[in-house]
Design an enzyme around this catalytic site. Structure first.
Site, mmCIF file in Angstrom:
data_model
loop_
_atom_site.group_PDB
_atom_site.id
_atom_site.type_symbol
_atom_site.label_atom_id
_atom_site.label_comp_id
_atom_site.label_asym_id
_atom_site.label_seq_id
_atom_site.Cartn_x
_atom_site.Cartn_y
_atom_site.Cartn_z
ATOM 1 N N ALA A 136 -0.329 17.382 10.389
ATOM 2 C CA ALA A 136 0.900 17.388 11.187
ATOM 3 C C ALA A 136 0.629 16.923 12.611
ATOM 4 O O ALA A 136 0.208 17.715 13.459
ATOM 5 C CB ALA A 136 1.507 18.792 11.175
ATOM 6 N N GLU A 139 5.827 13.715 15.867
ATOM 7 C CA GLU A 139 6.944 14.507 16.401
ATOM 8 C C GLU A 139 8.147 13.584 16.559
ATOM 9 O O GLU A 139 8.000 12.359 16.550
ATOM 10 C CB GLU A 139 6.550 15.103 17.761
ATOM 11 C CG GLU A 139 5.365 16.057 17.660
ATOM 12 C CD GLU A 139 4.953 16.654 19.006
ATOM 13 O OE1 GLU A 139 5.637 16.400 20.030
ATOM 14 O OE2 GLU A 139 3.950 17.379 19.018
ATOM 15 N N TRP A 168 8.286 14.459 9.798
ATOM 16 C CA TRP A 168 7.741 13.524 8.791
ATOM 17 C C TRP A 168 6.438 14.072 8.220
ATOM 18 O O TRP A 168 5.503 13.303 8.006
ATOM 19 C CB TRP A 168 7.475 12.131 9.372
ATOM 20 C CG TRP A 168 8.535 11.574 10.245
ATOM 21 C CD1 TRP A 168 8.396 11.196 11.545
ATOM 22 C CD2 TRP A 168 9.892 11.295 9.894
ATOM 23 N NE1 TRP A 168 9.583 10.712 12.022
ATOM 24 C CE2 TRP A 168 10.513 10.757 11.031
ATOM 25 C CE3 TRP A 168 10.646 11.456 8.724
ATOM 26 C CZ2 TRP A 168 11.854 10.389 11.045
ATOM 27 C CZ3 TRP A 168 11.976 11.088 8.735
ATOM 28 C CH2 TRP A 168 12.564 10.566 9.882
ATOM 29 N N ASP A 250 -9.540 6.857 10.783
ATOM 30 C CA ASP A 250 -10.480 5.748 10.613
ATOM 31 C C ASP A 250 -10.968 5.653 9.166
ATOM 32 O O ASP A 250 -11.271 4.576 8.675
ATOM 33 C CB ASP A 250 -11.687 5.967 11.531
ATOM 34 C CG ASP A 250 -11.839 4.838 12.523
ATOM 35 O OD1 ASP A 250 -10.890 4.053 12.675
ATOM 36 O OD2 ASP A 250 -12.915 4.749 13.151
ATOM 37 N N GLN A 289 6.445 -24.186 -13.623
ATOM 38 C CA GLN A 289 5.553 -24.261 -12.460
ATOM 39 C C GLN A 289 6.042 -23.382 -11.295
ATOM 40 O O GLN A 289 5.235 -22.860 -10.520
ATOM 41 C CB GLN A 289 5.392 -25.710 -12.011
ATOM 42 C CG GLN A 289 4.560 -26.513 -13.014
ATOM 43 C CD GLN A 289 4.324 -27.940 -12.570
ATOM 44 O OE1 GLN A 289 5.051 -28.469 -11.749
ATOM 45 N NE2 GLN A 289 3.309 -28.566 -13.133
ATOM 46 N N ILE A 347 10.769 -12.025 -10.834
ATOM 47 C CA ILE A 347 10.357 -12.465 -12.178
ATOM 48 C C ILE A 347 11.038 -11.614 -13.250
ATOM 49 O O ILE A 347 11.431 -12.103 -14.300
ATOM 50 C CB ILE A 347 8.805 -12.412 -12.289
ATOM 51 C CG1 ILE A 347 8.218 -13.620 -11.544
ATOM 52 C CG2 ILE A 347 8.347 -12.356 -13.735
ATOM 53 C CD1 ILE A 347 6.712 -13.595 -11.378
ATOM 54 N N GLU A 373 0.778 5.982 9.243
ATOM 55 C CA GLU A 373 -0.606 5.801 9.713
ATOM 56 C C GLU A 373 -0.735 4.519 10.533
ATOM 57 O O GLU A 373 -1.713 3.781 10.409
ATOM 58 C CB GLU A 373 -1.583 5.842 8.541
ATOM 59 C CG GLU A 373 -1.708 7.249 7.995
ATOM 60 C CD GLU A 373 -2.805 7.419 6.977
ATOM 61 O OE1 GLU A 373 -3.892 6.861 7.173
ATOM 62 O OE2 GLU A 373 -2.535 8.117 5.987
HETATM 63 C C1 LIG Z 1 6.790 8.587 4.086
HETATM 64 C C2 LIG Z 1 6.175 9.006 5.369
HETATM 65 C C3 LIG Z 1 5.196 10.001 5.393
HETATM 66 C C4 LIG Z 1 4.670 10.426 6.613
HETATM 67 N N1 LIG Z 1 3.745 11.449 6.605
HETATM 68 C C5 LIG Z 1 3.263 11.920 7.788
HETATM 69 C C6 LIG Z 1 2.376 13.043 7.819
HETATM 70 O O1 LIG Z 1 1.967 13.586 6.778
HETATM 71 N N2 LIG Z 1 1.972 13.512 9.013
HETATM 72 C C7 LIG Z 1 2.380 12.961 10.185
HETATM 73 O O2 LIG Z 1 1.976 13.448 11.241
HETATM 74 N N3 LIG Z 1 3.235 11.888 10.207
HETATM 75 C C8 LIG Z 1 3.678 11.360 9.032
HETATM 76 N N4 LIG Z 1 4.542 10.284 9.017
HETATM 77 C C9 LIG Z 1 5.008 9.745 10.285
HETATM 78 C C10 LIG Z 1 4.449 8.366 10.584
HETATM 79 O O3 LIG Z 1 3.106 8.427 10.947
HETATM 80 C C11 LIG Z 1 5.352 7.742 11.655
HETATM 81 O O4 LIG Z 1 6.580 7.452 11.014
HETATM 82 C C12 LIG Z 1 4.778 6.487 12.265
HETATM 83 O O5 LIG Z 1 3.690 6.792 13.097
HETATM 84 C C13 LIG Z 1 5.825 5.724 13.082
HETATM 85 O O6 LIG Z 1 6.453 6.583 13.983
HETATM 86 P P1 LIG Z 1 8.071 6.642 14.052
HETATM 87 O O7 LIG Z 1 8.596 6.797 12.666
HETATM 88 O O8 LIG Z 1 8.433 7.662 15.049
HETATM 89 O O9 LIG Z 1 8.500 5.214 14.534
HETATM 90 P P2 LIG Z 1 8.512 4.649 16.069
HETATM 91 O O10 LIG Z 1 7.300 5.117 16.797
HETATM 92 O O11 LIG Z 1 9.854 4.977 16.601
HETATM 93 O O12 LIG Z 1 8.391 3.128 15.772
HETATM 94 C C14 LIG Z 1 9.459 2.391 15.157
HETATM 95 C C15 LIG Z 1 8.993 0.991 14.888
HETATM 96 O O13 LIG Z 1 8.686 0.370 16.121
HETATM 97 C C16 LIG Z 1 7.742 -0.669 15.896
HETATM 98 N N5 LIG Z 1 6.678 -0.545 16.890
HETATM 99 C C17 LIG Z 1 5.872 0.504 17.121
HETATM 100 N N6 LIG Z 1 5.052 0.250 18.147
HETATM 101 C C18 LIG Z 1 5.367 -0.993 18.589
HETATM 102 C C19 LIG Z 1 4.896 -1.827 19.632
HETATM 103 N N7 LIG Z 1 3.907 -1.425 20.448
HETATM 104 N N8 LIG Z 1 5.449 -3.056 19.797
HETATM 105 C C20 LIG Z 1 6.454 -3.467 18.998
HETATM 106 N N9 LIG Z 1 6.947 -2.726 17.986
HETATM 107 C C21 LIG Z 1 6.410 -1.510 17.788
HETATM 108 C C22 LIG Z 1 7.224 -0.493 14.448
HETATM 109 O O14 LIG Z 1 7.832 -1.461 13.627
HETATM 110 C C23 LIG Z 1 7.715 0.882 14.071
HETATM 111 O O15 LIG Z 1 7.965 0.988 12.692
HETATM 112 C C24 LIG Z 1 5.079 9.829 7.809
HETATM 113 C C25 LIG Z 1 6.043 8.795 7.778
HETATM 114 C C26 LIG Z 1 6.568 8.386 6.582
HETATM 115 C C27 LIG Z 1 7.594 7.279 6.572
#
Ligand SMILES: Cc1cc2nc3c(=O)[nH]c(=O)nc-3n(C[C@H](O)[C@H](O)[C@H](O)COP(=O)(O)OP(=O)(O)OC[C@H]3O[C@@H](n4cnc5c(N)ncnc54)[C@H](O)[C@@H]3O)c2cc1C
Length: 399
Positions: A136, A139, A168, A250, A289, A347, A373
């Site tokens: 976790a 946030e 999440w 990592d 093709q 397909i 991740e």
């Molecule tokens: C199915 C699922 C399982 C998950 N499980 C876990 C879990 O077990 N534990 C946990 O802690 N978290 C978990 N997460 C959270 C996940 O790690 C976050 O969703 C992820 O880090 C992205 O954060 P956010 O959703 O807040 O998107 P935001 O930070 O709001 O980002 C939104 C989008 O902005 C874009 N973006 C980000 N940075 C940049 C940049 N510098 N420049 C341009 N574009 C950018 C990307 O396209 C990104 O998708 C999970 C998420 C999902 C969808």
């Protein structure tokens, strides 16, 4: 299903080939008829619990942890083994891959930085499948910019009081313990975060919301309301939490690439089966093709993803820093798997969009991997930062 020609590549050792072959046969026997039809929260929770038990009984979860004295397959986590396991499970069941990955990710900080007592208490149960782990860190206002997390842990005598919110969180609602990253304030930013193990059921930890997603798995928003835990539940030194989280990622980032590779390989397999048998215009679909171009692209993409994935895993196992290589693998494998699966849907025609079909579920399963991740954009920044730094260093050395 053919496991893939990469088992003969020099990145892998004989033990890896044996592992992949054995798991492929186990998975085909035990999991191939296990497709989830009911996507309701209780059904998904039950399916996950069953899979944790099955993977534990099969002996596969011992690869998710490190430390032979605690039930692991070896003292250090074998990244190539983790990748092969995720790739193989993903070919058969996205949920089984998820379950395996979360046991590793949720306990990774303990394997890497936990005390002997913590390892003894948690790792054997993770390896046997009798305890479910969760990680976790995210946030509502700290996802990609995870070092901005606000959840805090205040020292109070021999305890910490955790307050804040996490969202999440995979396995949220069914986990037996949560690896929680919270601000302890030694320094501003990443150096002021510590890691804690919070047992499910600890007063003050609330599963505030269950979140339903396109590829169903247990996911929740958690709140911590002065949740008191013993100071002995802190993993590593104060202020080291972010470092421990990154060290865990990592290892597991390359394995996200491996899961995407497994989905793409399954899509290619299904596309070959369908296109070589579907009759149209007096021949079969694969005789055209235009179809062959799709199959060629998919096969090449699968091998590119495999090369990058197993290079990153091999480098990690050689003790090298893999920040850039793991980012390359994760970005490439997840993006091209999405394209390969989309080609497979094309397909299959209408059959490819029917709920419950293998191809339709792959289409849903792959999507979140491009976000969690570290989204693709975050991987691009990591790679660019790495190559720019390497360029500047080489220029400096040349004088
Ligand atoms: C199915 C699922 C399982 C998950 N499980 C876990 C879990 O077990 N534990 C946990 O802690 N978290 C978990 N997460 C959270 C996940 O790690 C976050 O969703 C992820 O880090 C992205 O954060 P956010 O959703 O807040 O998107 P935001 O930070 O709001 O980002 C939104 C989008 O902005 C874009 N973006 C980000 N940075 C940049 C940049 N510098 N420049 C341009 N574009 C950018 C990307 O396209 C990104 O998708 C999970 C998420 C999902 C969808």
């Amino acid at each position: 299903m053919v496991p893939g020609n990469h088992l003969d590549w020099p990145f892998l050792e004989p033990r890896h080939r044996a592992l992949a072959t054995e798991l492929d046969s186990w998975t085909g026997r035990v999991l191939s008829h296990n497709h989830l039809q009911d996507h309701s929260v209780p059904a998904v929770d039950d399916a996950c619990r069953k899979l944790v038990t099955q993977l534990g009984e099969g002996g596969w979860l011992k690869y998710a942890i490190g430390g032979a004295a605690y039930g692991a397959s070896a003292d250090t986590i074998d990244t190539r083994a983790i990748c092969l396991i995720r790739e193989t499970l993903a070919r058969y069941s996205g949920l089984a891959d998820f379950v395996f990955a979360m046991q590793g990710l949720g306990s990774g900080p303990i394997s890497l930085g936990g005390s002997h007592e913590q390892k003894q208490r948690y790792l054997p149960r993770v390896a046997s499948g009798s305890a479910i782990a969760a990680f976790a860190i995210s946030e509502p206002d700290a996802g990609s910019d995870v070092a901005a997390l606000q959840c805090e842990a205040r020292k109070d005598g021999d305890s910490y009081l955790i307050s804040g919110e996490k969202t999440w969180i995979s396995n949220g609602g069914i986990a037996d313990f949560y690896l929680v990253f919270a601000r302890t304030g030694e320094e501003a930013g990443a150096k002021g975060i510590s890691a804690f193990i919070v047992d499910a059921g600890t007063p003050g930890l609330v599963i505030a919301e269950r979140i339903e997603v396109m590829a169903p798995h247990p996911l929740a928003r958690l709140t911590f309301n002065d949740c008191r835990i013993p100071a002995a539940q802190r993993v590593g030194a104060p202020g080291q939490g972010f470092k421990i989280a990154m060290a865990t990622l990592d290892i597991f980032r390359s394995s996200v690439a491996a899961a995407a590779l497994g989905f793409a390989r399954r899509a290619l397999h299904e596309a070959l089966a369908r296109s070589t048998s579907r009759k149209m215009f007096g021949q079969v679909l694969a005789d055209f093709q235009l179809t062959q171009a799709k199959l060629a692209r998919m096969a090449t993409d699968v091998d590119s993803a495999a090369l990058l994935t197993y290079r990153a895993a091999w480098l990690k196992d050689m003790g090298r820093s893999v920040t850039v290589e793991a980012a390359m693998a994760k970005m490439t494998a997840t993006e091209i798997a999405q394209q390969a699966i989309d080609s497979a849907v094309q397909i299959f025609g209408a059959l490819g969009v029917v709920s419950g079909q293998v191809i339709e579920s792959l289409y849903r399963e792959i999507r979140p991997l491009r976000i969690y991740e570290g989204a693709t954009e975050v991987q691009q920044l990591i790679i660019a930062r790495g190559v720019i730094k390497a360029y500047k260093e080489s220029e400096r050395e040349r004088g």
